[in-house]
Design a protein around this motif. Structure first.
Motif, PDB file in Angstrom:
ATOM      1  N   PHE A   6       3.525 -25.490   3.187  1.00 52.35           N
ATOM      2  CA  PHE A   6       2.362 -25.626   4.059  1.00 52.35           C
ATOM      3  C   PHE A   6       1.584 -24.324   4.028  1.00 52.35           C
ATOM      4  N   ILE A  38      10.216 -26.902  13.883  1.00 54.87           N
ATOM      5  CA  ILE A  38      10.845 -26.359  12.674  1.00 54.87           C
ATOM      6  C   ILE A  38      12.013 -27.228  12.189  1.00 54.87           C
ATOM      7  N   LYS A  42      12.218 -28.869   8.526  1.00 54.11           N
ATOM      8  CA  LYS A  42      13.377 -28.690   7.649  1.00 54.11           C
ATOM      9  C   LYS A  42      13.940 -30.029   7.200  1.00 54.11           C
TER      10      LYS A  42
ATOM     11  N   ASP B  20       6.317 -16.853   0.806  1.00 55.92           N
ATOM     12  CA  ASP B  20       5.827 -18.192   1.084  1.00 55.92           C
ATOM     13  C   ASP B  20       5.946 -18.383   2.608  1.00 55.92           C
ATOM     14  N   ARG B  22       6.642 -20.764   4.298  1.00 55.59           N
ATOM     15  CA  ARG B  22       7.718 -21.646   4.766  1.00 55.59           C
ATOM     16  C   ARG B  22       9.091 -20.951   4.770  1.00 55.59           C
ATOM     17  N   LEU B  24      12.230 -19.314   5.842  1.00 49.46           N
ATOM     18  CA  LEU B  24      12.864 -19.199   7.152  1.00 49.46           C
ATOM     19  C   LEU B  24      13.339 -17.776   7.357  1.00 49.46           C
ATOM     20  N   ASP B  27      16.643 -16.860   5.895  1.00 49.31           N
ATOM     21  CA  ASP B  27      16.711 -16.637   4.447  1.00 49.31           C
ATOM     22  C   ASP B  27      16.151 -15.271   4.069  1.00 49.31           C
ATOM     23  N   CYS B  62      17.565 -19.548  11.943  1.00 49.70           N
ATOM     24  CA  CYS B  62      17.350 -20.675  11.027  1.00 49.70           C
ATOM     25  C   CYS B  62      16.232 -21.562  11.547  1.00 49.70           C
ATOM     26  N   THR B  63      15.803 -21.314  12.781  1.00 48.69           N
ATOM     27  CA  THR B  63      14.769 -22.153  13.380  1.00 48.69           C
ATOM     28  C   THR B  63      13.567 -21.288  13.730  1.00 48.69           C
ATOM     29  N   MET B  64      13.274 -20.364  12.836  1.00 49.08           N
ATOM     30  CA  MET B  64      12.096 -19.525  12.989  1.00 49.08           C
ATOM     31  C   MET B  64      11.606 -19.202  11.585  1.00 49.08           C
ATOM     32  N   LEU B  65      10.299 -19.209  11.415  1.00 50.30           N
ATOM     33  CA  LEU B  65       9.742 -18.811  10.121  1.00 50.30           C
ATOM     34  C   LEU B  65       9.730 -17.293  10.044  1.00 50.30           C
ATOM     35  N   VAL B  67       7.525 -15.531   8.847  1.00 42.03           N
ATOM     36  CA  VAL B  67       6.183 -15.040   9.170  1.00 42.03           C
ATOM     37  C   VAL B  67       5.975 -14.929  10.683  1.00 42.03           C
ATOM     38  N   PRO B 252      16.359 -22.470  -3.384  1.00 41.17           N
ATOM     39  CA  PRO B 252      16.726 -23.747  -2.753  1.00 41.17           C
ATOM     40  C   PRO B 252      15.522 -24.540  -2.238  1.00 41.17           C
ATOM     41  N   TYR B 253      14.425 -23.831  -1.949  1.00 45.06           N
ATOM     42  CA  TYR B 253      13.217 -24.520  -1.488  1.00 45.06           C
ATOM     43  C   TYR B 253      12.632 -25.347  -2.636  1.00 45.06           C
TER      44      TYR B 253
END
Lengths: 286, 736
Positions: A6, A38, A42, B20, B22, B24, B27, B62-65, B67, B252-253
């Motif tokens: 995105f 999120i 995912k 990128d 996206r 996470l 990562d 794991c639930t945050m970008l 960025v 993996p993305y």
């Protein structure tokens, strides 16, 4: 589990955000705390073209007291609400709900605005907003408007906002202390099996302006008008709570799932309405 | 897609990366060289293995970008204040609070920030962090003690800091990522596969389907019945989640992007779900129905004779649900060619067997190395297709290849425990002596029989520690269109299942005879003079202290007082008391014994129940060598509690797995898990068998909850004893 690609925009103001939302239309999705969005990205259940991160817009996270009214900014986190002395003193149903949403780590990122606009049929905040007669303040390319809690959700995961509109704050013009939220869940972090938010006033031993709102037992959170009618103007006693509970249990439309059968959920509405009313009324004496 | 420049502070260092959007946060943090890396356990923000501090507050990375963290300060466990970290490490080591270690950094970060230093305050603080090893109590204790360690910083040697390294932390340069495309359907013919778009997608190095495997070793992983589980499906898929294709890509993305480009045509077939369906008429299997095996043990005639002469026969039908070990680390591997030899670093519980299997499959010697394992509990015993595919890709591409399951893949496709329906009959004399036990068992093994425990081994201890003169057991193993497995359990194979049944029968018998359930057990436990007793199913017992151990547990919990309180209760929650006894060992000589007593309170209005106290007495058959009773026993008890309370993998009628995330497969957290009391008989010497504490805890809790309802004439509730199920029983509106 990795999100699809995105674009990402982080506007510095509400007006910049609106501009981006207007330009990108349906392909845009607002990112607040991301605690619902999120995981959906995912799982690739959602794949927006552009995420508009409103987390960097200053001035959207606040709890403001403007007697008698209260306002909570859209990007205020559940944890900030849970810690708010103002809400605790003036309208404790906010604390009740904040403290049982997800878990402490998720509450540090998740926001009230994001949660409300996500419009999950089992969301906790929607029931609270219905119970306290809240209004949502919304800004869009055609200016600002106010949406009453009853009109804020059109259906499951469908808020009444236009694609170019942004929720900026939750406004409660007449908050009450005698409020409570009771959430039955299987374990910490679970969505509600049944959630009940209530708000009322006790005047000379009689109940006034009663509100009984339910979540997780219908296509969207809703007010049980029959329960409210049973309570309105009546003398405060335990039988009354049972009448209201029966009315709410009849009115709800639960679906059977891993959390329980329809009869179970109906009965849990009955139990939770009674418990919420008791808890709210106890606060009168505190 | 525009890349963005992200600048943030991580553990005091400025980090600038072009990423990128996206990406996470977890990562980004995991890709940093050195330091402690947050871990991924669940993907859906339920487990907290990825916990870090964001501007000082704990969040799930794991639930945050990444960025979103731009301009902010991130602290991983490696960046904690050194004296705090030291104190925590020492306290965790002292308390044995780090089991496998996978959850530990997240636990430490969160515990250090707990707002309130009390037991309940710490439990609340870590209520969003899952531990599968310890049952939380040792973590809570360590967290409470840690501050005092801060004061001694610098004077005390650093306690052994378990330097943990999991497969996911091996990061050779140039590693590629393998992702698996899995069947969305439980049963279907595969009529066409189009991989063209995926092969030309960005970053894709290879796409593998079944026909690519032809000519390279074997196409199927051998099963104990001499059949094969396909590495990749050819013309038919037999369970939802079965491996159909794989993509190897630069990250993996990109691998997951390419999976979406593979087009597969399926022709749906009716799915066989559940034992009844398997034994019914829908039969995709050419052999005898959907039956993998039928086994009969014990003495049918002698048992039947004993039943003829019985004063009382009690019958129970119960289900031990399909459960999952759910270790925090999912199955994963890193395959690489090292000096010409294929090396697979893998999350396996049986490295030698895995190496043999991989060598056979790939027709070349494969070395398997197991770094630290982030929990196993039986789920990492089998050889999964992912290992084979990663090894194959590493060989063909000449680069290291990593594979790691998502939580959903792990829950829905790796081996499970339980899924056993048991019908049992117990014959007794008028005085309560057990005379004979008859059992009819159906085990659902899913789509392939990958379970290597033959039924004659698995079902030997059906009478547990009781002196039952004769038993007769019939076991049927069935095939269904569900994930393959059966004995992926932390308990010795099938002991928790048979314990649940015999303990239920014992309670039923006591009720019918009007005697106390503990008296019935006293009467029937093998006495201490029966050392070397050979039970009918040929288990050799060493029952030297069975009765004494039960007495220790009963006296510790104050059994008589609880019964008196129960009899005197008029309002408030319902009180229930449940007992179980169990053998811990496995093999020919069960060398340990335990007795578990639980007191529960049931809210009759909602069906919710909680443990007031639970005491487990263990006789580990000691001969002097001391054993440390650490978090493992609590962890076992907690897992038994989880099965009693809510753990269950469910399928819908089409074979869709309904419990593939921690949102649906509920595992106990710190606020749900009670404090367990464990007492020793013989000073905890001997051998602490893995899983021993999990054998009897489910049965004790099931008996306790049912005991709480006993005065209501309620139907018996099966595990998991969910609030809804308990309420249905109380109100006798049993769901159809």
């Amino acid at each position: 589990m990795y999100p699809a690609r995105f674009d990402y925009e982080a506007p510095a103001s509400v007006s910049d955000a609106i501009e981006i939302l207007s330009a990108r239309g349906d392909g845009a999705k607002v990112l607040a705390g991301g605690q619902s969005l999120i995981p959906l990205l995912k799982l690739r259940f959602a794949a927006p073209e552009v995420l508009v991160d409103i987390g960097r817009i200053p001035g959207l996270a606040f709890v403001r007291r403007d007697d008698p009214a209260l306002s909570v900014g859209a990007t205020t986190t559940h944890a900030q609400i849970e810690a708010s002395k103002t809400l605790s003193e003036r309208c404790p149903v906010f604390i009740d709900a904040a403290a049982v949403i997800a878990d402490p780590l998720v509450r540090n990122l998740g926001t009230i605005g994001g949660s409300v606009v996500h419009a999950d049929p089992a969301g906790d905040w929607s029931a609270v907003l219905l119970a306290v007669d809240a209004e949502a303040r919304v800004t869009g390319s055609r200016g600002e408007r106010t949406i009453r809690a009853e009109e804020l959700v059109l259906g499951p995961f469908t808020p009444a906002l236009e694609p170019d509109e942004l929720l900026t704050e939750i406004h409660v013009s007449a908050p009450k202390v005698t409020t409570a939220y009771e959430k039955l869940m299987r374990r910490t972090g679970d969505f509600a099996t049944v959630g009940v938010a209530v708000s009322l006033r006790v005047v000379d031993g009689r109940l006034e302006e009663p509100r009984v709102a339910l979540t997780a037992v219908g296509p969207q959170p809703f007010r049980s008008l029959n329960a409210e009618q049973a309570l309105a103007g009546a003398e405060l006693n335990e039988d009354l709570f049972s009448q209201a509970a029966d009315a709410a249990a009849t009115e709800c439309e639960p679906a059977a799932d891993a959390r329980g059968s329809i009869p179970y959920k109906r009965e849990m509405v009955r139990v939770q309405v009674r418990r919420a009313l008791r808890r709210a009324v106890r606060r009168r004496e505190e | 897609v525009r890349h963005l420049l992200i600048e943030l502070t991580v553990d005091g260092e400025q980090v600038r990366i072009d990423a990128d959007p996206r990406l996470l946060l977890v990562d980004l943090l995991r890709a940093r060289a050195g330091g402690a890396r947050p871990r991924v356990g669940c993907d859906t923000s339920h487990c907290g293995a990825c916990a870090v501090l964001l501007d000082g507050l704990p969040i799930k990375s794991c639930t945050m970008l990444a960025v979103q963290a731009g301009g902010r300060t991130v602290t991983t466990a490696g960046g904690m204040d050194p004296s705090t970290a030291l104190g925590l490490r020492q306290a965790f080591a002292k308390r044995g609070a780090a089991g496998c270690g996978y959850c530990t950094p997240g636990m430490m970060l969160v515990a250090a920030g707990a707002a309130e230093l009390s037991e309940q305050g710490l439990r609340r603080a870590i209520s969003g962090n899952i531990c599968r090893c310890t049952g939380y109590d040792t973590i809570v204790r360590a967290g409470l003690e840690a501050p005092s360690h801060r004061e001694v910083n610098g004077r005390v040697d650093v306690a052994p800091d378990r330097s943990v390294s999991f497969v996911g932390e091996l990061a050779p340069p140039g590693a590629l990522h393998l992702a698996i495309l899995r069947s969305p359907l439980a049963h279907a013919r595969v009529t066409a596969i189009d991989t063209e778009a995926a092969r030309s997608a960005a970053g894709v190095m290879a796409v593998i389907i079944a026909e690519d495997l032809e000519g390279i070793g074997s196409l199927g992983i051998p099963t104990p019945l001499g059949e094969q589980r396909p590495v990749l499906a050819t013309d038919r898929v037999q369970f939802q989640g079965q491996e159909v294709a794989a993509v190897v890509a630069e990250d993996p993305y990109l691998a997951e992007d390419a999976l979406e480009l593979i087009e597969i045509e399926y022709e749906p077939l009716p799915a066989v779900v559940g034992a009844d369906a398997a034994l019914g008429e829908a039969i995709p299997r050419p052999t005898e129905g959907n039956v993998w095996y039928r086994w009969e043990g014990g003495d049918a005639a002698f048992t039947a004779e004993a039943f003829e002469g019985a004063a009382l026969i009690v019958f129970a039908e119960t289900i031990y649900p399909r459960i999952h070990g759910a270790p925090l680390e999912t199955s994963a591997c890193l395959a690489e060619v090292d000096g010409g030899r294929l090396v697979v670093h893998a999350t396996v519980e049986r490295p030698e067997e895995t190496a043999d299997a991989l060598s056979g499959l790939l027709s070349e010697p494969v070395e398997v190395r197991v770094p630290d394992l982030g929990g196993g509990f039986g789920t990492k015993r089998p050889v999964y297709p992912g290992y084979v595919l990663a090894a194959l890709a590493a060989r063909q591409l000449g680069r290291p290849v990593r594979w790691a399951e998502s939580r959903s893949e792990h829950q829905a496709t790796t081996t499970f425990g339980g899924d056993v329906r048991m019908r049992g009959e117990l014959a007794l004399a008028g005085d309560g002596r057990m005379l004979a036990l008859r059992l009819d068992v159906i085990c659902d093994h899913g789509a392939f029989l990958i379970d290597d425990h033959p039924p004659e081994v698995a079902w030997r201890s059906v009478a547990g520690p009781y002196d039952v003169p004769t038993t007769h057991v019939r076991v049927t193993g069935v095939q269904t269109n569900t994930s393959p497995g059966g004995t992926g359990s932390r308990t010795p194979v099938r002991t928790a299942e048979s314990c649940l049944l015999i303990e239920r029968l014992a309670d039923l018998a006591a009720t019918r005879l009007g005697i106390d359930p503990t008296d019935l057990r006293r009467l029937n436990l093998l006495p201490s003079d029966r050392r070397g007793h050979r039970s009918p199913a040929s288990l050799v017992h060493h029952p030297s202290q069975y009765r004494r151990t039960l007495e220790v547990a009963l006296s510790r919990i104050g059994y008589e007082d609880l019964r008196a309180e129960q009899a005197g209760r008029r309002d408030g929650p319902l009180l229930g008391i449940g007992v179980s006894t169990f053998l811990g060992g496995f093999g020919d000589r069960p060398s340990s014994f335990g007795a578990c007593v639980a007191a529960v309170e049931v809210d009759a209005e909602t069906g919710r129940w909680q443990v007031r106290r639970m005491v487990t007495a263990l006789d580990l058959g000691g001969d002097g060598s001391p054993v440390t009773i650490d978090g493992r026993i609590d962890g076992d008890l907690a897992s038994g509690f989880g099965v009693a309370a809510f753990e269950r993998i469910e399928y819908d009628e089409d074979g869709n797995c309904m419990s593939s995330t921690f949102m649906d497969y509920l595992v106990p957290g710190a606020l749900e898990t009670p404090r367990f009391e464990t007492v020793s008989v013989r000073g905890f010497s001997g051998e602490l068998q893995e899983g021993i504490g999990a054998v009897g805890s489910t049965a004790a809790l099931a008996n306790a909850v049912n005991d709480a309802l006993s005065h209501l004439d309620a139907p018996l509730v099966d595990v998991p004893l969910t609030a809804a199920a308990v309420w249905e029983a109380v109100h006798k509106e049993v769901a159809s």
